[in-house]
Design an enzyme around this catalytic site. Structure first.
Site, PDB file in Angstrom:
ATOM      1  CG  HIS A 158      -1.965  -1.077   1.182  1.00  0.00           C
ATOM      2  ND1 HIS A 158      -2.790  -1.315   0.095  1.00  0.00           N
ATOM      3  CD2 HIS A 158      -2.284  -2.029   2.102  1.00  0.00           C
ATOM      4  CE1 HIS A 158      -3.565  -2.364   0.366  1.00  0.00           C
ATOM      5  NE2 HIS A 158      -3.279  -2.811   1.571  1.00  0.00           N
ATOM      6  CG  ASP A 193      -2.772  -8.393   0.620  1.00  0.00           C
ATOM      7  OD1 ASP A 193      -1.932  -8.637   1.491  1.00  0.00           O
ATOM      8  OD2 ASP A 193      -3.839  -7.773   0.843  1.00  0.00           O
ATOM      9  CG  HIS A 195      -6.568  -5.300   1.724  1.00  0.00           C
ATOM     10  ND1 HIS A 195      -5.997  -6.148   2.655  1.00  0.00           N
ATOM     11  CD2 HIS A 195      -7.732  -4.872   2.246  1.00  0.00           C
ATOM     12  CE1 HIS A 195      -6.785  -6.214   3.717  1.00  0.00           C
ATOM     13  NE2 HIS A 195      -7.855  -5.456   3.500  1.00  0.00           N
ATOM     14  CG  ASP A 282      -4.690  -9.944   3.540  1.00  0.00           C
ATOM     15  OD1 ASP A 282      -4.344 -10.451   2.449  1.00  0.00           O
ATOM     16  OD2 ASP A 282      -4.524  -8.737   3.806  1.00  0.00           O
TER      17      ASP A 282
HETATM   18 ZN   LIG Z   1      -4.080  -7.091   2.714  1.00  0.00          ZN
END
Ligand SMILES: [Zn+2]
Length: 342
Positions: A158, A193, A195, A282
């Site tokens: 991120h 991931d 996200h 995740d």
């Molecule tokens: Zn994540």
């Protein structure tokens, strides 16, 4: 398979995290490291301490303004009367028009996308060692290892060239890709991931030499909200070199593996010399974030499928939060990839 990790990476211990406006314990806890180390060892990895690579490989993907901020903001923050123990932003520019504030509060808002990445006195060193683990893993692959694993914590995907966010400070996957570029003409980054890898996408968005592909929960109702949509395809010379595959919430193994095949088709067409896997765990069905529903055997199949691309591969740890299966999920991925035989 060699795995890289330094003890200093555990010192960053963020306390605060706002979730839907409410203060919660920060899920990016040092204990993640213990679970991931156990998982890597179970997969037959040998753990090595990375070398100190200095700022060079990090400065290759982050701005000097941002790195100076990361290194010094904690000390500057302590001089503010009544400031929080950790650096947490409370004002952000809606648009960036070129002006750059001199104040610590203004710069925190400029360089931090959200409240999930508090900076303490240990953060800078932990983030640097995390990046150096990625550098050593990339160098191991450049020296002929078919694959290497970087136990990167804090995670990185991120983090943009000049913005921290979502538990991330230095973009370890981007650092690894840029190191690989020393010998590889083209590098693909595959982000699995939960996200979207928005920072990684941002860093390479205008470049045709690094293909960024991300599978993730549809951001229309999920973090990071403002990035990760299918129509984000790159810009300028990078147009066509970014590929997002948003998945419906709670997608399970079959849907994830089907999307992975679509990702592979794009990666094969790019014909990269090397691959970086941004390995978030995740997407697991039991992860506290609960966005997707990949099973433990599912991670093994994902690892197996990625190995079939037959590319020199740097596996960089991204997310994956505390749950009983966190270590098992890493073992499953690495074993599926071929960790026991490499
Ligand atoms: Zn994540």
């Amino acid at each position: 398979m060699k795995a890289f990790y330094a003890e200093e990476q555990k010192r960053h211990d963020p306390k605060a995290f706002l979730s839907s406006g409410a203060a919660q314990p920060n899920p990016e806890m040092p204990e993640r490291v213990e679970r991931l180390l156990a998982g890597a060892l179970s997969a037959g990895c040998t753990i090595e301490r990375p070398r100190d690579h200095g700022l060079g490989p990090v400065a290759a993907v982050h701005t000097p303004e941002y790195l100076d901020f990361l290194e010094h903001i904690y000390t500057r923050w302590q001089r503010i009367d009544g400031a929080s123990a950790e650096v947490i932003p409370n004002i952000h520019p809606i648009a960036r028009n070129g002006s750059y504030p001199a104040s610590a509060v203004g710069q925190a808002g400029y360089h931090m996308a959200d409240t999930a990445c508090p900076i303490s006195g240990e953060t800078w060193q932990s983030a640097l060692w995390s990046a150096w683990s990625a550098v050593d893993a990339a160098e191991a692959v450049m020296s002929g290892a078919p694959a290497a694993y970087a136990l990167c914590r804090p995670p990185g995907h991120h983090a943009f060239a000049d913005v921290a966010g979502g538990f991330c400070f230095i973009n370890n996957s981007a650092v690894a890709a840029q190191v690989l570029r020393r010998t590889a003409s083209r590098v693909a980054i595959l982000d699995v991931d939960l996200h979207h890898g928005n920072g990684t996408q941002g860093i390479f968005y205008t470049r045709p030499d690094v293909l960024t592909v991300s599978l993730h929960a549809d951001p229309v109702r999920f973090y990071p909200f403002f990035w990760g949509h299918a129509d984000e395809r790159g810009e300028g010379p990078g147009l066509g070199y970014n590929f997002n595959l948003p998945l419906p919430r709670k997608s399970a193994d079959a849907a994830f593996l089907a999307a992975l095949e679509v990702a592979f088709q794009r990666i094969r067409a790019f014909s990269p010399d090397a691959l970086v896997v941004a390995l978030g765990l995740d997407a697991f069905e039991g992860d506290p974030f609960g966005g997707l529903s990949v099973s433990t055997p599912g991670f093994s199949r994902i690892g197996e499928a990625i190995a079939k691309l037959g590319l020199p591969t740097v596996i960089v740890q991204e997310g994956g939060y505390l749950c009983d299966e966190l270590g098992d999920n890493l073992t499953a991925f690495l074993t599926g990839f071929g960790g026991k035989t490499r």
